[in-house]
Design a protein around this motif. Structure first.
Motif, PDB file in Angstrom:
ATOM      1  N   HIS A 186       0.824  -1.212   0.000  1.00 19.43           N
ATOM      2  CA  HIS A 186       0.000   0.000   0.000  1.00 19.43           C
ATOM      3  C   HIS A 186       0.866   1.272   0.000  1.00 19.43           C
ATOM      4  N   LEU A 187       2.139   1.122   0.286  1.00 15.86           N
ATOM      5  CA  LEU A 187       3.063   2.249   0.212  1.00 15.86           C
ATOM      6  C   LEU A 187       3.799   2.191  -1.119  1.00 15.86           C
ATOM      7  N   ILE A 188       3.718   3.286  -1.882  1.00 14.10           N
ATOM      8  CA  ILE A 188       4.342   3.384  -3.196  1.00 14.10           C
ATOM      9  C   ILE A 188       5.336   4.536  -3.165  1.00 14.10           C
ATOM     10  N   PHE A 189       6.504   4.332  -3.731  1.00 14.56           N
ATOM     11  CA  PHE A 189       7.525   5.373  -3.767  1.00 14.56           C
ATOM     12  C   PHE A 189       7.536   6.068  -5.132  1.00 14.56           C
ATOM     13  N   GLU A 190       7.738   7.378  -5.116  1.00 17.71           N
ATOM     14  CA  GLU A 190       7.890   8.190  -6.327  1.00 17.71           C
ATOM     15  C   GLU A 190       9.267   8.843  -6.245  1.00 17.71           C
ATOM     16  N   THR A 191      10.150   8.480  -7.161  1.00 20.08           N
ATOM     17  CA  THR A 191      11.568   8.829  -7.022  1.00 20.08           C
ATOM     18  C   THR A 191      11.831  10.325  -6.938  1.00 20.08           C
ATOM     19  N   LEU A 192      11.212  11.111  -7.838  1.00 20.02           N
ATOM     20  CA  LEU A 192      11.455  12.558  -7.931  1.00 20.02           C
ATOM     21  C   LEU A 192      10.150  13.256  -8.289  1.00 20.02           C
ATOM     22  N   ASN A 193      10.089  14.544  -8.060  1.00 15.09           N
ATOM     23  CA  ASN A 193       8.926  15.325  -8.486  1.00 15.09           C
ATOM     24  C   ASN A 193       9.336  16.369  -9.517  1.00 15.09           C
ATOM     25  N   PRO A 248       9.360   9.501 -12.787  1.00 14.72           N
ATOM     26  CA  PRO A 248       8.907  10.526 -13.730  1.00 14.72           C
ATOM     27  C   PRO A 248       9.935  10.806 -14.823  1.00 14.72           C
ATOM     28  N   GLY A 249       9.434  11.288 -15.946  1.00 18.60           N
ATOM     29  CA  GLY A 249      10.307  11.805 -16.990  1.00 18.60           C
ATOM     30  C   GLY A 249      10.559  13.289 -16.761  1.00 18.60           C
ATOM     31  N   TYR A 250      11.110  13.936 -17.768  1.00 21.64           N
ATOM     32  CA  TYR A 250      11.418  15.360 -17.656  1.00 21.64           C
ATOM     33  C   TYR A 250      10.169  16.146 -17.282  1.00 21.64           C
TER      34      TYR A 250
END
Length: 262
Positions: A186-193, A248-250
């Motif tokens: 249930h915990l998801i990581f997002e590398t960068l914003n 994410p991409g650019y």
């Protein structure tokens, strides 16, 4: 109404997938901590994405960068996040909460050691969501520097700043991943914003059919930072071996995620 809801859900998930790459594995090898009523312990990525349902963003709170210490949470005029707030979000039909977190003001030393009180506060908010059986997306948020030569903690997607950027990203993710490694899927990581070239004419847009050399370099740096973050998370073991990770991409745009080279 049911068919309309499914089409809306499909649109939201398609948009999310267009803007990021979800890196997930068959989760059958994860010793997930089953929640009450859990039916997704051995589910695959697609099943989890469907179960995430509607999402809500807790913005201008843990990602705020004014003030100092724990006071940064309220520095952009939002009140302190409470269990009651998350309970209300759940009652309105949301099943996923994105919790943007900025870390640069909460690290110290050459190794970017995260303040333990800040980590504890982030955990507290994550747990508010877990008590409602909700999904949580946790990330590195407003930590993109204003330029490649800017001082302070953070990263900038340019080759001349890559070494220090990699050190910041891997250090923060190694600590975050270790801290939360036993949380289930249930915990998801997002590398960068929104990684981007702040302060340039290409900050929010570029011609994907004729990519400027600066942006090509930035895309290459973002690729490498994403991969470093993923490797760092995976290396902490436990449930992080197969946790879903958003990359994410650019500038986290559709163009950034569909351009050649990402």
């Amino acid at each position: 109404m049911k068919s309309v809801s499914k089409r809306y859900l499909s649109f939201i998930l398609s948009l999310l997938m267009a803007m990021t790459i979800f890196i997930g594995l068959d989760l059958g090898d994860i010793n997930a901590q089953a929640l009450s009523g859990d039916t997704l312990k051995n589910a695959d990525t697609e099943a989890i994405l469907e179960d995430m349902g509607l999402g809500w963003n807790l913005g201008n709170s843990l990602d705020a960068t004014g003030g100092s210490g724990l006071d940064t949470e309220t520095s952009w005029s939002n009140p302190k996040t409470t269990q009651a707030l998350i309970d209300k979000v759940k009652s309105l039909g949301f099943n996923t909460v994105r919790v943007p977190v900025s870390w640069g003001k909460h690290v110290s030393g050459d190794n970017y050691t995260i303040d333990s009180a800040w980590l504890a506060r982030v955990k507290e908010v994550v747990d508010y969501c877990y008590k409602n059986d909700m999904y949580v997306i946790l990330n590195i948020h407003h930590d993109t520097k204003s330029s490649a030569s800017a001082s302070g903690a953070g990263y900038y997607p340019r080759s001349s700043a890559y070494s220090s950027s990699e050190k910041f990203v891997t250090s923060v993710w190694s600590q975050m991943a270790e801290y939360f490694k036993d949380y289930d899927y249930h915990l998801i990581f997002e590398t960068l914003n929104e990684p981007r070239l702040i302060g340039t004419g290409y900050e929010w847009w570029f011609n994907k059919w004729n990519i400027p050399s600066e942006v090509k370099d930035a895309i290459d740096c973002i690729n490498k930072l994403n991969q470093k973050a993923v490797d760092t998370i995976r290396d902490t073991g436990s449930n992080n071996r197969g946790r879903l990770i958003m990359c994410p991409g650019y500038d986290a745009s559709i163009d950034g995620a569909t351009v050649s080279g990402f």
